[in-house]
Write a protein that holds these residues in place. Structure first.
Motif, PDB file in Angstrom:
ATOM      1  N   ASP A   1       5.134  14.132  11.207  1.00 46.51           N
ATOM      2  CA  ASP A   1       4.784  15.143  10.211  1.00 46.51           C
ATOM      3  C   ASP A   1       4.649  14.551   8.809  1.00 46.51           C
ATOM      4  O   ASP A   1       3.998  15.139   7.944  1.00 46.51           O
ATOM      5  N   TYR A   2       5.276  13.398   8.589  1.00 45.89           N
ATOM      6  CA  TYR A   2       5.325  12.826   7.245  1.00 45.89           C
ATOM      7  C   TYR A   2       4.266  11.759   6.998  1.00 45.89           C
ATOM      8  O   TYR A   2       4.039  11.352   5.863  1.00 45.89           O
ATOM      9  N   SER A   3       3.637  11.283   8.069  1.00 45.72           N
ATOM     10  CA  SER A   3       2.713  10.152   7.939  1.00 45.72           C
ATOM     11  C   SER A   3       1.312  10.514   8.406  1.00 45.72           C
ATOM     12  O   SER A   3       1.131  11.286   9.352  1.00 45.72           O
ATOM     13  N   LYS A   4       0.321   9.913   7.765  1.00 46.15           N
ATOM     14  CA  LYS A   4      -1.068  10.166   8.149  1.00 46.15           C
ATOM     15  C   LYS A   4      -1.576   9.211   9.223  1.00 46.15           C
ATOM     16  O   LYS A   4      -2.588   9.479   9.868  1.00 46.15           O
TER      17      LYS A   4
ATOM     18  N   LYS B   1       0.611  12.291   0.986  1.00 46.08           N
ATOM     19  CA  LYS B   1       0.914  12.403  -0.435  1.00 46.08           C
ATOM     20  C   LYS B   1       2.058  13.359  -0.723  1.00 46.08           C
ATOM     21  O   LYS B   1       2.947  13.067  -1.538  1.00 46.08           O
ATOM     22  N   GLU B   2       2.070  14.498  -0.036  1.00 46.83           N
ATOM     23  CA  GLU B   2       3.080  15.510  -0.326  1.00 46.83           C
ATOM     24  C   GLU B   2       4.487  15.116   0.096  1.00 46.83           C
ATOM     25  O   GLU B   2       5.474  15.735  -0.326  1.00 46.83           O
ATOM     26  N   HIS B   3       4.602  14.068   0.914  1.00 48.87           N
ATOM     27  CA  HIS B   3       5.923  13.684   1.393  1.00 48.87           C
ATOM     28  C   HIS B   3       6.554  12.530   0.601  1.00 48.87           C
ATOM     29  O   HIS B   3       7.607  12.019   0.996  1.00 48.87           O
ATOM     30  N   TYR B   4       5.920  12.163  -0.495  1.00 49.23           N
ATOM     31  CA  TYR B   4       6.598  11.262  -1.430  1.00 49.23           C
ATOM     32  C   TYR B   4       7.708  12.016  -2.168  1.00 49.23           C
ATOM     33  O   TYR B   4       8.516  11.401  -2.863  1.00 49.23           O
ATOM     34  N   ASP B   5       7.735  13.348  -2.023  1.00 42.53           N
ATOM     35  CA  ASP B   5       8.760  14.138  -2.709  1.00 42.53           C
ATOM     36  C   ASP B   5      10.165  13.760  -2.248  1.00 42.53           C
ATOM     37  O   ASP B   5      11.112  13.763  -3.051  1.00 42.53           O
TER      38      ASP B   5
ATOM     39  N   SER C   1       0.808  -1.224   0.000  1.00 39.43           N
ATOM     40  CA  SER C   1       0.000   0.000   0.000  1.00 39.43           C
ATOM     41  C   SER C   1       0.839   1.271   0.000  1.00 39.43           C
ATOM     42  O   SER C   1       0.397   2.312  -0.497  1.00 39.43           O
ATOM     43  N   ILE C   2       2.048   1.202   0.560  1.00 36.47           N
ATOM     44  CA  ILE C   2       2.908   2.387   0.577  1.00 36.47           C
ATOM     45  C   ILE C   2       3.327   2.747  -0.841  1.00 36.47           C
ATOM     46  O   ILE C   2       3.376   3.918  -1.225  1.00 36.47           O
ATOM     47  N   THR C   3       3.598   1.733  -1.647  1.00 39.46           N
ATOM     48  CA  THR C   3       3.899   1.962  -3.062  1.00 39.46           C
ATOM     49  C   THR C   3       2.635   2.345  -3.812  1.00 39.46           C
ATOM     50  O   THR C   3       2.649   3.259  -4.650  1.00 39.46           O
ATOM     51  N   ALA C   4       1.526   1.679  -3.517  1.00 34.89           N
ATOM     52  CA  ALA C   4       0.258   1.963  -4.202  1.00 34.89           C
ATOM     53  C   ALA C   4      -0.172   3.410  -3.993  1.00 34.89           C
ATOM     54  O   ALA C   4      -0.793   4.025  -4.866  1.00 34.89           O
ATOM     55  N   GLY C   5       0.178   3.978  -2.847  1.00 31.96           N
ATOM     56  CA  GLY C   5      -0.203   5.349  -2.540  1.00 31.96           C
ATOM     57  C   GLY C   5       0.621   6.400  -3.242  1.00 31.96           C
ATOM     58  O   GLY C   5       0.312   7.593  -3.163  1.00 31.96           O
ATOM     59  N   SER C   6       1.634   5.978  -3.954  1.00 31.72           N
ATOM     60  CA  SER C   6       2.507   6.923  -4.657  1.00 31.72           C
ATOM     61  C   SER C   6       2.017   7.168  -6.078  1.00 31.72           C
ATOM     62  O   SER C   6       1.235   6.389  -6.621  1.00 31.72           O
ATOM     63  N   ASP C   7       2.490   8.267  -6.651  1.00 25.40           N
ATOM     64  CA  ASP C   7       2.301   8.509  -8.080  1.00 25.40           C
ATOM     65  C   ASP C   7       3.528   9.274  -8.576  1.00 25.40           C
ATOM     66  O   ASP C   7       3.538  10.506  -8.645  1.00 25.40           O
ATOM     67  N   PHE C   8       4.563   8.512  -8.893  1.00 28.11           N
ATOM     68  CA  PHE C   8       5.826   9.121  -9.264  1.00 28.11           C
ATOM     69  C   PHE C   8       5.806   9.750 -10.659  1.00 28.11           C
ATOM     70  O   PHE C   8       6.771  10.378 -11.073  1.00 28.11           O
ATOM     71  N   ARG C   9       4.689   9.594 -11.352  1.00 24.42           N
ATOM     72  CA  ARG C   9       4.543  10.294 -12.629  1.00 24.42           C
ATOM     73  C   ARG C   9       4.552  11.802 -12.416  1.00 24.42           C
ATOM     74  O   ARG C   9       4.951  12.558 -13.292  1.00 24.42           O
TER      75      ARG C   9
END
Length: 230
Positions: free
Chosen positions: A204-207, A214-218, A72-80
């Motif tokens: 601060d980085y996790s929900k 989402k913003e912390h996949y940066d 799910s941690i990968t599924a929650g990303s959108d590296f596009r």
């Protein structure tokens, strides 16, 4: 008399739990998590869903540059969003564990990636000994390499969680992942250090103490940027 009835009631309750555990497959699932019993692909509840998923991907004729593979941690990303000029396929499956990642590894070949970024191992780790984690991780790596033998594989560390004791175990597993990356010709990527604070996931980085906002996949994207474009 009362004590005899109490014992009989307890024995009856134990029998009901025992029978129910086998009928619902509960005991088998726990034995699999502990590494005492191996599971066959067709015995997994998601088997036919994954098989259909793989067939669908093949029929789409996708030629991806990169696959992100994990739970799910990968599924929650959108590296596009971070790499718009790269063809990316996200094969994150919420709830997936190492046996699941092993058995569905063949689906990666459906999109012909040049690179595969893998993150796995957190699900089930709380009840699994580290020796079982190691064995399952090796089997997963071998399955991915068999599926896409020409792809470059990046083994990403497991992220910290809010529980410090569990995070200590994760640190030990990340050391193992690093060594396995070397042993199997993969690239290790340390993401753990980006998100840890005082021995646990940075709030601060996790929900929820495990999954990223989402913003912390940066931070993740910045860390792998060099590997994406190498």
């Amino acid at each position: 008399m009362l004590s005899v009835l109490t014992v009989l009631c307890l024995l009856l309750l134990a029998l009901v739990i025992f029978i129910g555990g086998f009928k619902t497959n509960f005991f088998h699932r726990q034995f699999v998590k502990l590494g005492w019993v191996d599971i066959k692909a067709k015995d997994m509840p998601s088997y036919w869903c994954i098989k259909g998923w793989g067939q669908c991907l093949r029929k789409l004729d996708i030629d991806a540059d990169i696959v992100f593979y994990g739970n799910s941690i990968t599924a929650g990303s959108d590296f596009r969003d971070y790499f718009p000029d790269v063809s990316i396929c996200n094969l994150g499956f919420p709830g997936d564990d190492l046996p699941g990642l092993r058995f569905r590894a063949y689906t990666i070949s459906s999109v012909n990636p040049e690179k595969v970024f893998v993150m796995g191992g957190i699900n089930g780790l709380n009840v699994s000994p580290i020796s079982t984690f190691t064995d399952n991780y090796i089997l997963m790596v071998k399955a991915i390499q068999a599926a896409v033998p020409d792809a470059k594989i990046y083994l990403q560390s497991i992220l910290p969680v809010k529980d410090r004791k569990h995070t200590e175990k994760i640190q030990k597993c990340n050391i193992i992942i690093d060594s396995l990356a070397t042993a199997y010709g993969c690239q290790y990527v340390d993401l753990f250090s980006l998100y840890v604070k005082d021995g646990a996931m940075n709030d601060d980085y996790s929900k929820d103490g495990t999954h990223l906002k989402k913003e912390h996949y940066d931070k993740w994207a910045e860390k792998i940027k060099l590997f994406v474009y190498e």
